[in-house]
Enzyme design. Structure first.
Site, PDB file in Angstrom:
ATOM      1  N   ASP A  85      -3.189   6.635  -3.291  1.00 37.20           N
ATOM      2  CA  ASP A  85      -1.968   6.081  -2.718  1.00 37.20           C
ATOM      3  C   ASP A  85      -1.434   5.045  -3.707  1.00 37.20           C
ATOM      4  O   ASP A  85      -2.056   4.779  -4.745  1.00 37.20           O
ATOM      5  CB  ASP A  85      -2.218   5.520  -1.312  1.00 37.20           C
ATOM      6  N   ASP A 139      -6.006   2.077  -3.321  1.00 39.78           N
ATOM      7  CA  ASP A 139      -7.190   1.758  -2.520  1.00 39.78           C
ATOM      8  C   ASP A 139      -7.598   2.932  -1.636  1.00 39.78           C
ATOM      9  O   ASP A 139      -8.646   2.868  -0.987  1.00 39.78           O
ATOM     10  CB  ASP A 139      -6.996   0.480  -1.700  1.00 39.78           C
ATOM     11  N   ASP A 153      -1.214   1.820  -4.176  1.00 39.56           N
ATOM     12  CA  ASP A 153      -2.006   0.691  -4.678  1.00 39.56           C
ATOM     13  C   ASP A 153      -3.443   1.089  -4.972  1.00 39.56           C
ATOM     14  O   ASP A 153      -4.278   0.236  -5.273  1.00 39.56           O
ATOM     15  CB  ASP A 153      -1.952  -0.502  -3.727  1.00 39.56           C
ATOM     16  N   SER A 187       0.830  -1.199   0.000  1.00 38.85           N
ATOM     17  CA  SER A 187       0.000   0.000   0.000  1.00 38.85           C
ATOM     18  C   SER A 187       0.870   1.257   0.000  1.00 38.85           C
ATOM     19  O   SER A 187       1.632   1.486  -0.926  1.00 38.85           O
ATOM     20  CB  SER A 187      -0.963  -0.025   1.188  1.00 38.85           C
TER      21      SER A 187
END
Length: 511
Positions: free
Chosen positions: A249, A253, A251, A104
């Site tokens: 961000d 999500d 990734d 992440s």
């Protein structure tokens, strides 16, 4: 050995059982496969995806090949992509599990292994502990079988975009200009495609941050919440005279939003974005009729969205921190969010936070308010309706985990009796009887007959050696400038957080 945490594994890319490496991932996947088989899911479909971090391709290959050798039907996403695609595919394909290789918004040296179970929701206790035990029983010889992407895997991206077209169809609303950044992650092309199919053609990416780069060269920390991380985005927004700025961000999500506000630009807090999204999605849900729609927020998030939803007849619920709890808050769930810029705006398709769909939803609200002052004006109207809510955070980093336990023990044994003129009461979430338990302490106070409130929640971080302090101050709208009220409340809230942050340093027994 790396322990299963919030939704799986996360740690530095390095050799040894305490690092993310092929051996660690191989053993973790063998343990996951054994647990799935032991719990009636043998031979089921498992979705595997990855981001573009260091090691992600090798870790994803190990994951899909161990699962295939264990007899599972593996859907291997063909390219590095956003985490929400895995959550979406798990739900769309009826998968028994999904694995996303990502860390992440962690620093460049890290990687991780995120696990979804039935319905595309993150795993919860006791599954994490049971899987961890299964990993400990894995032997040295773990077979692997090569897997290639099939038609299902290649269709996931298009199917996700098709679902977004249903959820957020293009309208004839006014055009708005949007600046976006992928923060060197994997969401760049998908967010542009998602916005354009929703009718937002005037999109301006931040060039230096658009392509995936595992070293994240332009930011100290690849997290839009970090000070300075969104500077290039806001510079781009100002340069192109945008109406809205959106940061994903790495990734994709999570989604952070920037708005023109007065003479410049500012990033909204996750709570402000959550309140705007919650109000808009609730408008839709209430117009449809039926049972009271469920909206959810975490116990550390601000309460504006929650309070507004309750006042409008929705079933508003608060859960423990994390989307593994938020998406299980109840049905019919229409929206869930947490203050850390995570938003679930389409629970029927993605039972997790999703920065791409949240970005499209935010763009639609900005479009609706384009002729009335944009999102800043929408927030002002919400403040006039419900009062001014100000939230802020403070993080205390410790070198020794024992210091964290000491801080929490001191706060429980001798909490402040007053903060910035508020007499406060204490609710220890570790021992409470009327709700979920967690290692957290809440300080709550009010004054002026309840017209002004203060709430401070303190808990250890689940992923870093930190104590996190979350604060909220509310004031009624008195017909004067919302911004002036907000500034005054914000200054007072910061002083309250200062007092809590230094609780161990103060020796006055009557504090």
């Amino acid at each position: 050995m790396l322990a299963f945490g919030t939704a799986g594994l996360r740690g530095p890319v390095q050799e040894g059982p305490d690092g993310m490496n092929v051996a660690t991932v191989t053993r973790a996947t063998a343990g996951l496969a054994a647990w799935l088989a032991a719990n009636g899911r043998a031979g089921g479909t498992v979705v595997v995806g990855r981001d573009a971090r260091h090691g992600s391709e090798d870790f994803a290959a190990a994951t899909r090949e161990v699962l295939a050798a264990s007899g599972f039907d593996v859907v291997a996403l063909p390219d590095p992509g956003p985490t929400p695609l895995v959550a979406f595919a798990c739900r769309a394909l009826g998968a028994v599990a999904g694995v996303m290789v990502t860390a992440s918004h962690n620093p460049p040296a890290d990687n991780g292994y995120k696990v979804y179970l039935d319905g595309g929701a993150q795993l919860v206790e006791p599954a994490d502990r049971e899987i961890e035990q299964a990993i400990r029983l894995v032997g040295d010889d773990v077979p692997r079988t090569p897997v290639e992407p099939d038609d299902r895997a290649r269709r996931v991206r298009d199917d996700y975009l098709a679902r977004l077209r249903v959820r957020f169809p293009a309208t004839d609303g006014p055009g708005i200009r949007i600046a976006v950044t992928a923060m060197h992650g994997v969401g760049g092309t998908l967010i542009v495609d998602a916005l354009r199919q929703a009718g937002f053609d005037d999109v301006h990416p931040v060039p230096a941050q658009f392509a995936p780069d595992p070293d994240f060269p332009t930011v100290a920390f690849p997290n839009p919440e970090e000070p300075g991380a969104a500077d290039l985005l806001l510079e781009t927004a100002a340069t192109v005279d945008a109406d809205l700025a959106i940061a994903l961000d790495p990734d994709a999500d999570r989604c952070a939003v920037g708005v023109p506000d007065g003479a410049g630009w500012r990033m909204l807090t996750g709570d402000e974005t959550g309140a705007l999204l919650g109000a808009a999605i609730l408008d839709e849900a209430l117009q449809r009729g039926g049972p009271a729609p469920v909206v959810a927020s975490s116990i550390v998030s601000g309460s504006l969205m929650h309070d507004d939803a309750l006042a409008r007849g929705a079933d508003a619920r608060r859960t423990l921190t994390g989307f593994k709890w938020l998406v299980r808050a109840g049905e019919p769930l229409v929206y869930a969010y947490e203050e850390a810029i995570g938003h679930c705006v389409d629970p029927d398709a993605v039972r997790d936070k999703d920065g791409i769909s949240a970005a499209v939803a935010c763009a639609r609200i900005a479009q609706d308010w384009a002729a009335r002052g944009g999102l800043a004006a929408a927030l002002e109207q919400l403040a006039q309706r419900r009062g001014v809510y100000v939230t802020a955070q403070r993080s205390l980093r410790f070198d020794d985990p024992a210091q964290i336990a000491s801080f929490m023990a001191t706060l429980r044994a001798d909490p402040p009796k007053a903060l910035v003129g508020f007499d406060v009461t204490v609710d220890d979430y570790a021992v409470r009887d009327d709700g979920p338990r967690t290692d957290g302490v809440e300080l709550v106070g009010s004054r002026g007959g309840g017209a002004q409130t203060l709430r401070v929640f303190v808990r250890p971080s689940g992923t870093e050696p930190k104590v996190k302090i979350y604060g909220q101050m509310t004031r009624p709208w008195t017909g004067t400038s919302v911004e002036r009220i907000r500034a005054d409340a914000s200054g007072e809230l910061q002083r309250a957080l200062d007092d809590v942050a230094t609780v161990e340093l103060r020796e006055d027994p009557d504090r």
